[in-house]
Design a protein around this motif. Structure first.
Motif, PDB file in Angstrom:
ATOM      1  N   ALA A  69     -10.763   2.397 -19.725  1.00 47.54           N
ATOM      2  CA  ALA A  69      -9.314   2.231 -19.828  1.00 47.54           C
ATOM      3  C   ALA A  69      -8.951   0.752 -19.992  1.00 47.54           C
ATOM      4  O   ALA A  69      -8.156   0.385 -20.864  1.00 47.54           O
ATOM      5  CB  ALA A  69      -8.637   2.806 -18.594  1.00 47.54           C
ATOM      6  N   SER A  70      -9.572  -0.101 -19.167  1.00 45.16           N
ATOM      7  CA  SER A  70      -9.245  -1.527 -19.239  1.00 45.16           C
ATOM      8  C   SER A  70      -9.718  -2.124 -20.549  1.00 45.16           C
ATOM      9  O   SER A  70      -9.051  -2.976 -21.140  1.00 45.16           O
ATOM     10  CB  SER A  70      -9.896  -2.312 -18.096  1.00 45.16           C
ATOM     11  OG  SER A  70      -9.894  -1.575 -16.924  1.00 45.16           O
ATOM     12  N   PHE A 127      -8.410  -4.567 -25.815  1.00 45.31           N
ATOM     13  CA  PHE A 127      -8.348  -4.533 -27.275  1.00 45.31           C
ATOM     14  C   PHE A 127      -6.921  -4.295 -27.771  1.00 45.31           C
ATOM     15  O   PHE A 127      -6.517  -4.875 -28.778  1.00 45.31           O
ATOM     16  CB  PHE A 127      -9.312  -3.479 -27.839  1.00 45.31           C
ATOM     17  CG  PHE A 127     -10.739  -3.929 -27.880  1.00 45.31           C
ATOM     18  CD1 PHE A 127     -11.093  -5.121 -28.518  1.00 45.31           C
ATOM     19  CD2 PHE A 127     -11.740  -3.189 -27.285  1.00 45.31           C
ATOM     20  CE1 PHE A 127     -12.418  -5.558 -28.554  1.00 45.31           C
ATOM     21  CE2 PHE A 127     -13.071  -3.612 -27.311  1.00 45.31           C
ATOM     22  CZ  PHE A 127     -13.397  -4.792 -27.947  1.00 45.31           C
ATOM     23  N   PHE A 128      -6.124  -3.437 -27.069  1.00 46.04           N
ATOM     24  CA  PHE A 128      -4.696  -3.283 -27.387  1.00 46.04           C
ATOM     25  C   PHE A 128      -4.070  -4.661 -27.475  1.00 46.04           C
ATOM     26  O   PHE A 128      -3.412  -5.008 -28.434  1.00 46.04           O
ATOM     27  CB  PHE A 128      -3.956  -2.579 -26.231  1.00 46.04           C
ATOM     28  CG  PHE A 128      -3.928  -1.089 -26.272  1.00 46.04           C
ATOM     29  CD1 PHE A 128      -4.882  -0.369 -26.969  1.00 46.04           C
ATOM     30  CD2 PHE A 128      -2.948  -0.401 -25.594  1.00 46.04           C
ATOM     31  CE1 PHE A 128      -4.864   1.013 -26.964  1.00 46.04           C
ATOM     32  CE2 PHE A 128      -2.917   0.988 -25.585  1.00 46.04           C
ATOM     33  CZ  PHE A 128      -3.874   1.689 -26.266  1.00 46.04           C
ATOM     34  N   GLY A 129      -4.287  -5.431 -26.416  1.00 47.28           N
ATOM     35  CA  GLY A 129      -3.683  -6.754 -26.312  1.00 47.28           C
ATOM     36  C   GLY A 129      -4.119  -7.662 -27.436  1.00 47.28           C
ATOM     37  O   GLY A 129      -3.300  -8.347 -28.048  1.00 47.28           O
ATOM     38  N   LEU A 130      -5.414  -7.643 -27.732  1.00 49.15           N
ATOM     39  CA  LEU A 130      -5.931  -8.518 -28.790  1.00 49.15           C
ATOM     40  C   LEU A 130      -5.339  -8.123 -30.149  1.00 49.15           C
ATOM     41  O   LEU A 130      -4.924  -8.976 -30.932  1.00 49.15           O
ATOM     42  CB  LEU A 130      -7.459  -8.454 -28.846  1.00 49.15           C
ATOM     43  CG  LEU A 130      -8.181  -9.029 -27.628  1.00 49.15           C
ATOM     44  CD1 LEU A 130      -9.689  -8.891 -27.792  1.00 49.15           C
ATOM     45  CD2 LEU A 130      -7.821 -10.500 -27.408  1.00 49.15           C
ATOM     46  N   PHE A 131      -5.295  -6.809 -30.414  1.00 47.88           N
ATOM     47  CA  PHE A 131      -4.734  -6.334 -31.688  1.00 47.88           C
ATOM     48  C   PHE A 131      -3.292  -6.804 -31.840  1.00 47.88           C
ATOM     49  O   PHE A 131      -2.908  -7.380 -32.850  1.00 47.88           O
ATOM     50  CB  PHE A 131      -4.762  -4.798 -31.750  1.00 47.88           C
ATOM     51  CG  PHE A 131      -6.000  -4.256 -32.389  1.00 47.88           C
ATOM     52  CD1 PHE A 131      -6.225  -4.451 -33.741  1.00 47.88           C
ATOM     53  CD2 PHE A 131      -6.934  -3.545 -31.656  1.00 47.88           C
ATOM     54  CE1 PHE A 131      -7.371  -3.940 -34.339  1.00 47.88           C
ATOM     55  CE2 PHE A 131      -8.074  -3.040 -32.245  1.00 47.88           C
ATOM     56  CZ  PHE A 131      -8.293  -3.239 -33.586  1.00 47.88           C
ATOM     57  N   VAL A 132      -2.477  -6.520 -30.821  1.00 52.60           N
ATOM     58  CA  VAL A 132      -1.055  -6.843 -30.911  1.00 52.60           C
ATOM     59  C   VAL A 132      -0.859  -8.359 -30.936  1.00 52.60           C
ATOM     60  O   VAL A 132      -0.195  -8.900 -31.818  1.00 52.60           O
ATOM     61  CB  VAL A 132      -0.272  -6.222 -29.731  1.00 52.60           C
ATOM     62  CG1 VAL A 132       1.168  -6.688 -29.731  1.00 52.60           C
ATOM     63  CG2 VAL A 132      -0.342  -4.707 -29.806  1.00 52.60           C
ATOM     64  N   GLY A 133      -1.481  -9.040 -29.976  1.00 52.30           N
ATOM     65  CA  GLY A 133      -1.277 -10.486 -29.839  1.00 52.30           C
ATOM     66  C   GLY A 133      -1.660 -11.249 -31.095  1.00 52.30           C
ATOM     67  O   GLY A 133      -0.872 -12.031 -31.623  1.00 52.30           O
ATOM     68  N   PHE A 134      -2.864 -10.983 -31.607  1.00 54.30           N
ATOM     69  CA  PHE A 134      -3.321 -11.780 -32.748  1.00 54.30           C
ATOM     70  C   PHE A 134      -2.661 -11.345 -34.058  1.00 54.30           C
ATOM     71  O   PHE A 134      -2.559 -12.137 -34.990  1.00 54.30           O
ATOM     72  CB  PHE A 134      -4.841 -11.766 -32.845  1.00 54.30           C
ATOM     73  CG  PHE A 134      -5.470 -12.670 -31.835  1.00 54.30           C
ATOM     74  CD1 PHE A 134      -5.436 -14.050 -32.020  1.00 54.30           C
ATOM     75  CD2 PHE A 134      -6.036 -12.165 -30.685  1.00 54.30           C
ATOM     76  CE1 PHE A 134      -5.982 -14.894 -31.077  1.00 54.30           C
ATOM     77  CE2 PHE A 134      -6.591 -13.005 -29.726  1.00 54.30           C
ATOM     78  CZ  PHE A 134      -6.558 -14.368 -29.919  1.00 54.30           C
ATOM     79  N   ALA A 183     -12.964  -6.698 -11.980  1.00 53.98           N
ATOM     80  CA  ALA A 183     -11.687  -7.313 -12.362  1.00 53.98           C
ATOM     81  C   ALA A 183     -11.183  -6.847 -13.719  1.00 53.98           C
ATOM     82  O   ALA A 183     -10.159  -7.326 -14.199  1.00 53.98           O
ATOM     83  CB  ALA A 183     -11.823  -8.835 -12.339  1.00 53.98           C
ATOM     84  N   SER A 184     -11.895  -5.885 -14.343  1.00 50.68           N
ATOM     85  CA  SER A 184     -11.491  -5.463 -15.687  1.00 50.68           C
ATOM     86  C   SER A 184     -10.036  -4.995 -15.791  1.00 50.68           C
ATOM     87  O   SER A 184      -9.335  -5.385 -16.721  1.00 50.68           O
ATOM     88  CB  SER A 184     -12.427  -4.384 -16.202  1.00 50.68           C
ATOM     89  OG  SER A 184     -13.696  -4.940 -16.412  1.00 50.68           O
ATOM     90  N   PRO A 185      -9.553  -4.158 -14.834  1.00 51.68           N
ATOM     91  CA  PRO A 185      -8.149  -3.725 -14.952  1.00 51.68           C
ATOM     92  C   PRO A 185      -7.190  -4.910 -14.977  1.00 51.68           C
ATOM     93  O   PRO A 185      -6.240  -4.920 -15.757  1.00 51.68           O
ATOM     94  CB  PRO A 185      -7.936  -2.869 -13.702  1.00 51.68           C
ATOM     95  CG  PRO A 185      -9.293  -2.392 -13.336  1.00 51.68           C
ATOM     96  CD  PRO A 185     -10.228  -3.508 -13.710  1.00 51.68           C
ATOM     97  N   LEU A 186      -7.476  -5.903 -14.148  1.00 57.14           N
ATOM     98  CA  LEU A 186      -6.622  -7.085 -14.113  1.00 57.14           C
ATOM     99  C   LEU A 186      -6.628  -7.786 -15.471  1.00 57.14           C
ATOM    100  O   LEU A 186      -5.586  -8.148 -16.009  1.00 57.14           O
ATOM    101  CB  LEU A 186      -7.119  -8.029 -13.015  1.00 57.14           C
ATOM    102  CG  LEU A 186      -6.280  -9.291 -12.795  1.00 57.14           C
ATOM    103  CD1 LEU A 186      -4.909  -8.910 -12.249  1.00 57.14           C
ATOM    104  CD2 LEU A 186      -6.986 -10.260 -11.842  1.00 57.14           C
ATOM    105  N   ALA A 187      -7.833  -7.934 -16.036  1.00 61.49           N
ATOM    106  CA  ALA A 187      -7.947  -8.579 -17.348  1.00 61.49           C
ATOM    107  C   ALA A 187      -7.176  -7.795 -18.402  1.00 61.49           C
ATOM    108  O   ALA A 187      -6.494  -8.372 -19.253  1.00 61.49           O
ATOM    109  CB  ALA A 187      -9.417  -8.705 -17.750  1.00 61.49           C
TER     110      ALA A 187
END
Lengths: 270, 270
Positions: B156-157, B162-169, B242-246
């Motif tokens: 899940a994390s 990857f969600f974040g990387l896709f959207v952010g970049f 710490a993956s969920p936090l990341a």
């Protein structure tokens, strides 16, 4: 004959210019190729650190191979695309009818256009990452001017073979209307059998023999071996001959498929 | 205070996605070939890894089944993210063609529309293949309830990162509209990095992959725990949980960038 030659040069020049419009895309691409080059370099260094003679390469050969692959990726349009994407789109929309009644052959026209594109990608997406590789990983240069020249010839042949395969993929649009499925399949084979993913010299047994006989070997493995100086003398000629043979065969198939497809277009009244 | 908003957005997302699935099904041959082709690309990717291991005992200290666990989990996380929101890569095109303006006039959040646009199930191929590799590698893990929990949270994390990387970049395209490939260095580059044990990289790279582009949390840290291995870099053991936090941090940062990007956006039209 001279007129037709000039025409193809003009087509190639226009394609070159068309791609050179997108500067940010080019810079982003060079950056991305370099990032992948660095990732694979470390992976290969780990491999050759554990097995220093794997596939007959040493660590420097392996890292050089990585950067050659990154430089060739766009030049030979490994994933598909290039001039043949235009063709596929024109088949889908029916505009290909206009191409068909031009007084020049379709294959030659699109090949010229694709060579123009390849020249642009070589000068930017090819040279860019190579310079990064030279600075960061101290990659090897061609052993002699003969090897450098042979590499240049091999590169052109690689583009021609890749073009012919992409042309055949685009031609499937005559029957399927949409090339994207076949394109992805073809791209998957190209990645694997070109040696882009892993040098073909590492492929074991019959898989290695098969991979080195298929046309995709012309894409990366053959030019890279020429650059690395694996071949010399008649071996060099044999390597180039392999590419020439596939180029001739595949271009002939392109002409044949086009002839069959043309009949189909006429039947539809397109 | 719980609002039905997110649920409604999710439903809208599903409706738009369904529309695109039906549209893609208009070319059934392509649809099937795309799914098979995508599975094949990732499948051959793993064959490559397997060939690599025919020359090795272990890669930087990791055996094949351990690398398979890393590979499968990263590939699964990427496939989940890519299937759900991979279309965000295309916002440059939407800006150029004015589609983004159209979307802004509709009563659905822009991000939902962009992500659902041209939704494609063809990545099911990658998903299936990744699941198979992950499943096989899981048979080697010495399971405990805590490890199951870490494994689930890892997937899940990882998808969230990857969600974040896709959207952010992808947001870079609000500033330059044709640099789509830039994001690939981080999204697909991140996926490629995580296929290997990070012990192949120098420490500086690992630090970058932990604190700057946190893909090390996609699989590396949690897999160390699943495999019961000591961290070769001696990073804090807490990182393995710490993956969920990341994931949450990456996603939050990406949404902030997205908001800045949308506010910065000026239409190309008129």
């Amino acid at each position: 004959m001279r007129g037709a030659g000039m025409l193809h040069v003009a087509v190639a020049t226009r394609a070159f210019r068309r791609y050179s419009t997108y500067r940010a895309a080019t810079l982003a691409g060079i950056f991305t190729n370099s990032v992948f080059g660095i990732i694979y370099s470390f992976a290969y260094l780990a491999l050759w650190d554990a097995n220093p003679t794997a596939g007959g390469y040493d660590a420097q050969d392996a890292v050089t191979y990585v950067w050659l692959g990154q430089a060739l990726l766009m030049t030979i349009a490994l994933w598909g695309g290039g001039a043949t994407d235009d063709l596929a789109e024109r088949i889908r929309t029916g505009d290909v009818a206009i191409d068909l009644y031009r007084p020049v052959g379709i294959v030659g026209w699109y090949l010229a256009s694709d060579l123009g594109r390849a020249a642009y990608h070589l000068l930017t997406r090819g040279v860019g990452p190579t310079l990064i590789g030279l600075v960061v990983f101290d990659i090897a240069l061609p052993r002699s001017s003969v090897h450098a020249l042979a590499f240049a010839a091999s590169l052109v042949l690689a583009v021609v073979v890749s073009f012919a395969i992409r042309f055949l993929v685009a031609s499937t649009a005559f029957w399927l209307l949409d090339q994207s499925g076949v394109k992805v399949m073809s791209g998957a084979f190209a990645i694997f059998f070109s040696g882009m993913m892993l040098p073909l010299v590492l492929f074991p047994g019959w898989l290695g023999t098969l991979a080195r006989a298929l046309p995709w070997a012309s894409y990366v493995q053959v030019p890279a071996d020429i650059w690395l100086g694996t071949h010399s003398g008649t071996g060099l000629l044999a390597a180039l001959g392999f590419q020439v043979a596939w180029a001739v065969v595949l271009l002939a198939v392109c002409q044949g498929v086009l002839r069959v497809a043309t009949r189909k277009v006429v039947v539809q009244g397109g | 205070m719980a609002s039905p908003q997110p649920a409604r957005h999710l439903r809208t997302y599903a409706q738009i996605a369904w529309l695109w699935i039906r549209a893609a099904w208009q070319y059934p041959t392509s649809f099937v070939l795309l799914a098979v082709g995508n599975g094949l690309i990732t499948g051959l990717d793993f064959v490559g890894l397997w060939i690599m291991f025919s020359h090795l005992e272990d890669l930087a200290g990791f055996a094949l089944h351990e690398v398979a666990l890393l590979y499968g989990s990263a590939s699964l996380a990427l496939a989940l993210a890519d299937t759900a929101i991979g279309s965000v890569e295309r916002i440059g095109t939407y800006i150029r063609t004015g589609r983004l303006d159209q979307m802004m006039t509709k009563p659905v959040p822009l991000l939902v529309q962009v992500c659902a646009d041209q939704f494609t199930l063809r990545r099911l191929g990658r998903l299936t293949q990744a699941a198979a590799v992950f499943g096989w590698a899981c048979t080697y893990v010495d399971w405990s309830p805590l490890r199951v929990l870490v494994a689930v949270s890892m997937l899940a994390s990882g998808a969230l990162v990857f969600f974040g990387l896709f959207v952010g970049f992808s947001c870079v395209q609000f500033w330059t509209t044709d640099a789509t490939e830039f994001a690939n260095a981080f999204t697909y580059g991140g996926a490629t990095v995580t296929q290997y044990p990070l012990s192949i990289f120098p420490r500086e790279v690992l630090v970058g992959l932990t604190f700057v582009v946190p893909v090390a949390f996609v699989n590396w840290y949690p897999c160390l725990f699943l495999l019961g291995r000591t961290d070769p870099f001696g990073m804090p053991e807490a990182f393995q949980f710490a993956s969920p936090l990341a994931g949450v941090l990456t996603m939050t940062a990406a949404l902030l960038v997205w908001r800045t990007g949308v506010r910065h956006y000026t239409s190309t039209g008129s």
